[in-house]
Write an enzyme that holds these catalytic residues in place. Sequence first.
Site, mmCIF file in Angstrom:
data_model
loop_
_atom_site.group_PDB
_atom_site.id
_atom_site.type_symbol
_atom_site.label_atom_id
_atom_site.label_comp_id
_atom_site.label_asym_id
_atom_site.label_seq_id
_atom_site.Cartn_x
_atom_site.Cartn_y
_atom_site.Cartn_z
ATOM 1 N N VAL A 100 30.050 7.396 7.985
ATOM 2 C CA VAL A 100 30.753 9.456 8.055
ATOM 3 C C VAL A 100 31.803 8.992 9.188
ATOM 4 C CG1 VAL A 100 28.991 10.958 6.014
ATOM 5 C CG2 VAL A 100 28.682 10.595 8.371
ATOM 6 N N CYS A 123 23.999 0.545 7.706
ATOM 7 C CA CYS A 123 25.072 1.758 8.424
ATOM 8 C C CYS A 123 25.105 1.449 9.811
ATOM 9 C CB CYS A 123 24.538 2.859 7.607
ATOM 10 S SG CYS A 123 26.328 3.589 7.527
ATOM 11 N N LYS A 166 15.996 0.608 7.902
ATOM 12 C CA LYS A 166 16.617 0.414 8.885
ATOM 13 C C LYS A 166 16.089 0.902 10.097
ATOM 14 C CE LYS A 166 20.677 3.448 9.380
ATOM 15 N NZ LYS A 166 21.902 5.164 8.473
ATOM 16 N N GLU A 200 24.568 1.516 1.301
ATOM 17 C CA GLU A 200 23.150 2.254 1.811
ATOM 18 C C GLU A 200 22.223 2.947 0.418
ATOM 19 O OE1 GLU A 200 23.449 4.620 5.050
ATOM 20 O OE2 GLU A 200 21.594 4.777 5.909
HETATM 21 C C1 ACM Z 1 24.397 6.542 8.189
HETATM 22 O O1 ACM Z 1 23.742 5.738 9.588
HETATM 23 N N1 ACM Z 1 24.582 6.688 7.201
HETATM 24 C C2 ACM Z 1 25.407 6.915 9.089
#
Ligand code: ACM
Length: 262
Positions: free
Chosen positions: A168, A141, A108, A38
């Site tokens: 993370v 992510c 996203k 990402e």
């Molecule tokens: C994330 O969605 N970058 C943890």
Amino acid sequence: MKVGVIQFAPEFGDVTGNMTRILALIEREDADLFVLPELALSGYVFESRAEALALAQRADGPEFDAPALLAREKGATIVLGFAERASEGLYNSSLMLTPDGRREVYRKIQLFYREKEIFLPGNMPPSVHDVAGVRLGMMICFDWIYPEVARSLALAGADILCHCSNLVLPYCPDAMVTRSIENRVFSMTANRIGSEKRAGEDLTFIGMSEIVSPRGEILARAGTDTEEVVVVDIAPEAARDKAVTPNNDILNDRRPDMYRLS
Ligand code: ACM
């Protein structure tokens, strides 16, 4: 088919340097599909929307001409995350560059933590793209924590989930095993490594990029802090067999009339 996840540490703010690094990492290995992290060009922690805007690209922008050419030359599909500049604002997006010159975008849907201060939430349902008979879906992510995203892609016919990440929290690598099992699809999570200390945050990214089979086998998993290009051979048609037992088809046996989803 050979597929690879690329794990590296983007340098915050160095769009040109990060692109040079990405091209070198792709050049290093042969594969039909490469998935990258990402926000692979900009880095992750932005001080402000204005700072993110200055590091953003348009999906049809000239910054992607070099990887598009590489995709054509290598006969490989490349999926990478970037901050997308659109007329209405910024999206946290991924771009799929295909050998036949297409540029497909995913925005996203499930923004994580302070991304909500920077980006607009994705405004298009997840879609699946056919590349030489293999059906590729994109997610980014934190989308992993909503099973609906991977399920939507599976219902749209995805064989492989291309999952660009900057993880993370510790849960995702194991959780993606479940996403693969419950949809009988391959998943490719490409995560970054390194840390970013800025804008009052101190984030360390967990690496562990991985490729998982439709039966939940971890075909490859990278280390927590090493730059790696991990390539494995897969048979994508294995994702078309949705039979858990002769009597259980993972998608056809769903009972939407029994589920309360809202
Ligand atoms: C994330 O969605 N970058 C943890």
